[in-house]
Design a protein around this motif. Structure first.
Motif, mmCIF file in Angstrom:
data_model
loop_
_atom_site.group_PDB
_atom_site.id
_atom_site.type_symbol
_atom_site.label_atom_id
_atom_site.label_comp_id
_atom_site.label_asym_id
_atom_site.label_seq_id
_atom_site.Cartn_x
_atom_site.Cartn_y
_atom_site.Cartn_z
ATOM 1 N N ILE A 25 14.002 25.537 7.502
ATOM 2 C CA ILE A 25 12.935 24.561 7.256
ATOM 3 C C ILE A 25 13.356 23.466 6.270
ATOM 4 C CG2 ILE A 25 10.642 24.275 6.231
ATOM 5 C CD1 ILE A 25 9.762 26.782 7.710
ATOM 6 N N PRO A 26 13.912 23.784 5.076
ATOM 7 C CA PRO A 26 14.324 22.695 4.178
ATOM 8 C C PRO A 26 15.420 21.817 4.757
ATOM 9 C CG PRO A 26 15.023 24.830 3.322
ATOM 10 C CD PRO A 26 14.090 25.103 4.454
ATOM 11 N N ILE A 27 16.315 22.402 5.565
ATOM 12 C CA ILE A 27 17.351 21.591 6.213
ATOM 13 C C ILE A 27 16.715 20.610 7.183
ATOM 14 C CG2 ILE A 27 19.326 21.663 7.802
ATOM 15 C CD1 ILE A 27 20.126 24.304 6.575
ATOM 16 N N LEU A 28 15.779 21.099 7.996
ATOM 17 C CA LEU A 28 15.100 20.235 8.963
ATOM 18 C C LEU A 28 14.287 19.154 8.263
ATOM 19 C CD1 LEU A 28 13.950 23.012 11.465
ATOM 20 C CD2 LEU A 28 15.660 21.228 11.907
ATOM 21 N N LEU A 29 13.621 19.506 7.172
ATOM 22 C CA LEU A 29 12.841 18.512 6.432
ATOM 23 C C LEU A 29 13.745 17.431 5.850
ATOM 24 C CD1 LEU A 29 10.257 20.775 4.539
ATOM 25 C CD2 LEU A 29 9.819 19.258 6.474
ATOM 26 N N THR A 30 14.912 17.828 5.374
ATOM 27 C CA THR A 30 15.856 16.850 4.822
ATOM 28 C C THR A 30 16.309 15.864 5.896
ATOM 29 O OG1 THR A 30 16.651 18.431 3.177
ATOM 30 C CG2 THR A 30 18.094 16.573 3.688
ATOM 31 N N VAL A 31 16.645 16.390 7.067
ATOM 32 C CA VAL A 31 17.123 15.534 8.156
ATOM 33 C C VAL A 31 16.002 14.648 8.683
ATOM 34 C CG1 VAL A 31 18.068 15.504 10.495
ATOM 35 C CG2 VAL A 31 18.941 17.143 8.815
ATOM 36 N N LEU A 32 14.836 15.239 8.925
ATOM 37 C CA LEU A 32 13.756 14.517 9.605
ATOM 38 C C LEU A 32 12.997 13.551 8.705
ATOM 39 C CD1 LEU A 32 12.454 17.434 11.834
ATOM 40 C CD2 LEU A 32 13.657 15.381 12.597
ATOM 41 N N THR A 33 13.121 13.663 7.389
ATOM 42 C CA THR A 33 12.528 12.646 6.516
ATOM 43 C C THR A 33 13.485 11.478 6.284
ATOM 44 O OG1 THR A 33 13.248 13.914 4.581
ATOM 45 C CG2 THR A 33 10.964 14.195 5.284
ATOM 46 N N PHE A 34 14.753 11.626 6.704
ATOM 47 C CA PHE A 34 15.731 10.533 6.727
ATOM 48 C C PHE A 34 15.909 9.830 5.374
ATOM 49 C CE2 PHE A 34 14.548 10.978 11.172
ATOM 50 C CZ PHE A 34 15.793 10.908 11.806
ATOM 51 N N GLY A 35 15.697 10.548 4.283
ATOM 52 C CA GLY A 35 15.866 9.929 2.974
ATOM 53 C C GLY A 35 14.840 8.861 2.662
ATOM 54 N N LEU A 36 13.778 8.768 3.486
ATOM 55 C CA LEU A 36 12.803 7.691 3.328
ATOM 56 C C LEU A 36 11.856 7.912 2.150
ATOM 57 C CD1 LEU A 36 11.930 6.865 7.043
ATOM 58 C CD2 LEU A 36 13.404 5.608 5.468
ATOM 59 N N GLU A 37 11.804 9.127 1.606
ATOM 60 C CA GLU A 37 11.004 9.347 0.401
ATOM 61 C C GLU A 37 11.576 8.540 -0.760
ATOM 62 O OE1 GLU A 37 9.353 13.784 0.393
ATOM 63 O OE2 GLU A 37 11.463 13.689 0.955
ATOM 64 N N THR A 38 12.874 8.673 -0.995
ATOM 65 C CA THR A 38 13.521 7.877 -2.035
ATOM 66 C C THR A 38 13.523 6.406 -1.647
ATOM 67 O OG1 THR A 38 14.939 9.752 -2.600
ATOM 68 C CG2 THR A 38 15.611 7.599 -3.417
ATOM 69 N N GLY A 39 13.736 6.121 -0.352
ATOM 70 C CA GLY A 39 13.696 4.742 0.130
ATOM 71 C C GLY A 39 12.363 4.082 -0.142
ATOM 72 N N TYR A 40 11.280 4.836 -0.017
ATOM 73 C CA TYR A 40 9.950 4.295 -0.293
ATOM 74 C C TYR A 40 9.842 3.852 -1.759
ATOM 75 C CZ TYR A 40 4.869 3.914 -0.647
ATOM 76 O OH TYR A 40 3.607 3.445 -0.865
ATOM 77 N N PHE A 41 10.298 4.700 -2.671
ATOM 78 C CA PHE A 41 10.270 4.334 -4.089
ATOM 79 C C PHE A 41 11.081 3.057 -4.341
ATOM 80 C CE2 PHE A 41 9.341 8.932 -4.984
ATOM 81 C CZ PHE A 41 8.137 8.710 -5.615
#
Length: 462
Positions: A25-41
């Motif tokens: 699950i954490p691996i899939l979340l990392t891939v599928l969020t595409f780093g956009l959480e940090t990108g949003y900031f």
């Protein structure tokens, strides 16, 4: 839930099936969020006048990609089961896919709450998620079987169902409170986001594999005669006793990420980052001592069949300690658009861990997996510091950081050397050792706890 799971599922091999799925699950979340959480900031601070466009673009992109993913897991589960050598129960795969789908969609709305400093709303929603998850676990494990005794036992399927209910509910709540984004993508903005975020995906994926490789190694490197699934169950249960430090690191990251991005242009930012690093290291060591000195109490957070692995808990705690330091060191790369460096560091740590595990895990089992994990994160911290000082000069107070670290380890080993047979005497001695660490820290840093208490009371009254 760990005390309930490890007492309800008596066989560590059955518990290991649940643990294995939750590795992915954490691996899939990392891939599928595409780093956009940090990108949003990064881009909401860069383009303050078009924050809504950043919100809608990131959310819509994740909606499209996560929908494709969940369709594949729902209808292509046979290939996933055979490809990963998973339990043949298709519902584990299908429910995992839907859990990930809803959690991915929650990511950007939660980031928006953090970016707007709506910490109370963020905390309430996260707490509601936990409470719903726990409630449905208890209902499905203990209430439903009594009300409907003719139903076949669901086993660990209960965990997946409860998690899914919590994830669905949380998505609806967070969208209501953070705001429903427009379903549209700005192509120019998405291009910029992709250039910034793709290295974070690669480093994040490598980081997750690095963080979870210990569990893979136990399953795939141990011979059948060593009962790999049994050892995996023991290992993952004791890993959760070290989760207190992970929770502290995660809490810190939630608060620190918007703080770092909002203060990057200030003149005294380097000094601020150095102070944050020092105090994080101290509180991390306090948590290490809290768990290790009171392990006689913490051991009851898992069933008796799992406690043979308690001796690896200090090693696992130290690994999480360095995970937190690593985040503090690597934030420099994100603040200065050097995200490629996170890839270099994480891949180097991953290579080291793979080599170590290949040679050591087959001979020493989950004990070697724990030490390999610690070694890898220490190595990545050293390399991250080396790269970071070439980007910006941060005046880290390594003299005092080193003192607090060595002093904490010294107290831990002293408690092991003394260790009275009587439990109450042992707890009294360990309490004195724990208190001495806190008092030395307050004395050296000239911190008056009375003043802090008054400030907190004043803040609360406001």
């Amino acid at each position: 839930m760990n005390p309930i799971y490890t007492n309800y599922f008596k066989d560590p091999s059955e518990y290991a099936i649940y643990s294995e799925f939750y590795i992915y699950i954490p691996i899939l979340l990392t891939v599928l969020t595409f780093g956009l959480e940090t990108g949003y900031f990064r881009f909401s601070s860069k383009y303050k006048d078009v924050k809504d466009k950043v919100y809608s673009t990131t959310f819509t992109f994740l909606l499209v990609t996560s929908t494709l993913f969940v369709l594949y897991t729902t209808f292509g589960y046979d290939g996933i089961i055979s490809g990963l050598d998973l339990s043949p129960n298709k519902w584990y795969v299908i429910l995992t896919g839907w859990i990930v789908f809803f959690d991915v969609l929650c990511a950007i709305p939660f980031v928006r709450l953090r970016n707007e400093n709506r910490s109370a709303t963020f905390v309430v929603l996260k707490t509601v998620n936990i409470l719903i998850n726990v409630l449905f676990n208890l209902l499905l494990l203990f209430v439903v079987p009594k009300l409907f005794p003719s139903l076949p036992p669901m086993g660990i399927l209960v965990i997946f169902i409860a998690n899914l209910v919590a994830s669905v509910t949380t998505l609806f709540l967070v969208l209501r409170l953070a705001g429903l984004p427009s379903i549209r993508i700005s192509k120019p903005l998405m291009k910029e986001l992709a250039i910034y975020s793709v290295p974070l995906v690669i480093s994040g994926l490598a980081g997750q594999v690095n963080d979870l490789l210990d569990r893979y190694s136990i399953k795939y490197l141990l011979p059948e005669s060593a009962k790999p699934m049994f050892q995996l169950g023991i290992y993952t249960s004791n890993l959760k006793l070290a989760i207190v430090l992970t929770l502290f690191t995660q809490m810190f990251r939630y608060a620190a990420e918007p703080f770092f991005f909002n203060n990057v242009r200030k003149e005294d930012s380097a000094k601020t980052y150095a102070d944050v690093f020092k105090y994080f290291s101290v509180f991390g060591m306090i948590i290490f001592l809290l768990v290790t000195l009171y392990i006689d109490i913490f051991q009851y957070l898992e069933g008796a069949n799992y406690r043979e692995g308690l001796f690896i808990v200090p090693v696992l705690l130290l690994s999480y300690y360095f995970v937190g330091l690593l985040y503090n060191l690597q934030i420099i790369f994100k603040l200065h658009d050097k995200t490629r460096r996170t890839v270099d560091v994480t891949l180097a740590g991953l290579i080291l861990l793979v080599v170590f595990n290949i040679f050591m895990v087959p001979h020493f089992g989950y004990q070697a997996a724990a030490w390999g994990r610690l070694l890898s994160f220490v190595f990545m911290c050293v390399v991250s510091y080396w790269f970071g000082k070439k980007i910006v000069s941060i005046p880290y107070d390594f003299k005092n950081i080193g003192f607090y670290f060595v002093f904490g380890l010294g107290l831990f080993f002293l408690s092991k050397a003394i260790r009275p047979e009587n439990l109450y005497l042992r707890m009294a001695v360990n309490t004195l050792l724990f208190g001495s660490y806190v008092l030395v820290f307050l004395y050296k840093e000239k911190i008056n706890p009375v003043t802090i208490a008054k400030s907190l009371l004043k803040w609360k009254s406001k």
